[in-house]
Design a protein around this motif. Structure first.
Motif: not given
Length: 340
Positions: A103-116
């Motif tokens: 889950d941590r890696n997924l949220w890091e990727d979401r931050c990189a995509r500008g989602i959050t």
């Protein structure tokens, strides 16, 4: 540590060595030691029968980006029927399925995509997350969410989401219920994590939000596997090494070899890699466009009349305007689609 292995090892050890005590449940009725042992045994039995999928961080990120194409970005006001209709058409590959990702890696990727945006403290609280899908019943689909706290500690599923099925066996989201797990909630209460009714309601709302939002990634995986395209690659791996399995048999821990048989590791293939590459390039392009206030991308303007306040009318011929599209932005690559 892989979460499903942590759960199996912990509950298997408890069954062999622990003598649980009776606890007060959320309904003020006692949860007996036998109920607790039965709960441990049910979870182990379900894991031993489930098809185990482990998503690496690129695969989870890819599937999450596909979800956004259907469900929309968090700030978009799309109707829930869009994603519910998609999920209804997805076939589950087995009756019992476990899907796990970091889950941590997924949220890091979401931050990189500008989602959050999340700070380091928020990210540090995220670990492995696992979903157990149970489609054995003819009238409902059950989903449980387990969350790791450390490499050796995890939160059991405190509530089970039950989605009723229509006559054709598809999920019917007009019939959804949540079943509290008395054994799990009693344990949280005994540990002082749910001191009052307000904290219980807050815990339920938080768990409900996590489960309903994140489980869509699993349906994206089911759809991608059914499409049999080259966006994902799978590899079956033994969950125990040869020496670990030998040691388990030597010391009579048959439940280890029965539960921890094998799992399927999911990675992205060439199409998935192209999709993420295009996505990163497009994000950089859009950020650059916003920063420099660039003129619109080159496009045709149809022939039209321009009318002025003094009554003058001018016919404007069809013409191009804007800047040519950047060659650095690749053509959009879409993910798998459902047949029909």
């Amino acid at each position: 540590m892989i979460l499903y292995k942590t759960i199996a090892l912990k509950f298997g050890h408890h069954l062999e060595n622990e003598k649980p005590v009776d606890m007060c449940g959320p309904d003020t009725k006692w949860v007996s030691s036998e109920e607790i042992r039965q709960h441990w045994q049910r979870v182990l039995s379900d894991l031993s029968s489930a098809r185990i999928y482990l998503l690496d961080h690129n695969a989870a990120n890819y599937l999450d980006s596909l979800r956004m194409d259907v469900q929309g970005m968090p700030w978009e006001d799309r109707p829930e029927s869009d994603i519910q209709g998609y999920v209804r058409d997805v076939e589950l590959p087995r009756d019992l399925i476990w899907i796990e990702y970091d889950d941590r890696n997924l949220w890091e990727d979401r931050c990189a995509r500008g989602i959050t945006t999340l700070d380091e403290e928020d990210l540090s609280n995220r670990h492995q997350r696992g979903f157990l899908f149970d489609n054995r019943s003819y009238d409902k689909l059950s989903v449980r969410l387990f969350s790791a706290v450390t490499d050796t500690i995890f939160f059991d599923a405190p509530f089970v989401l039950e989605i009723s099925k229509s006559p054709d066996g598809r999920p019917d989201f007009s019939g959804v219920s949540w079943q509290p797990q008395r054994v799990v909630l009693a344990g949280l209460m005994r540990a002082g994590l749910l001191p009052n009714e307000a904290s219980l309601r807050e815990h339920f709302e938080e768990h409900k939000g996590h489960l309903t939002y994140e489980m869509v990634i699993c349906f994206m995986l089911f759809a991608a596997l059914a499409a049999r395209e080259d966006d994902l690659m799978s590899q079956e791996v033994a969950s125990l090494s040869t020496s670990q399995a030998k040691t388990a048999r030597k010391f009579g821990k048959a439940w280890m070899t029965e539960v921890l048989k094998s799992h399927v590791t999911i990675r992205i293939g060439s199409a998935g890699e192209r999709h993420l590459t295009e996505q990163r390039a497009r994000l950089r392009f859009e950020q650059a466009q916003t920063a420099i206030r660039a003129t619109p991308t080159e496009h045709w303007v149809a022939e039209h009349e321009r009318r002025y306040s003094n009554g003058k009318v001018v016919r404007v011929r069809a013409h191009k305007r804007g800047q040519p599209a950047s060659r650095d932005v690749p053509t959009r690559v879409v993910g798998p689609r459902m047949n029909g």
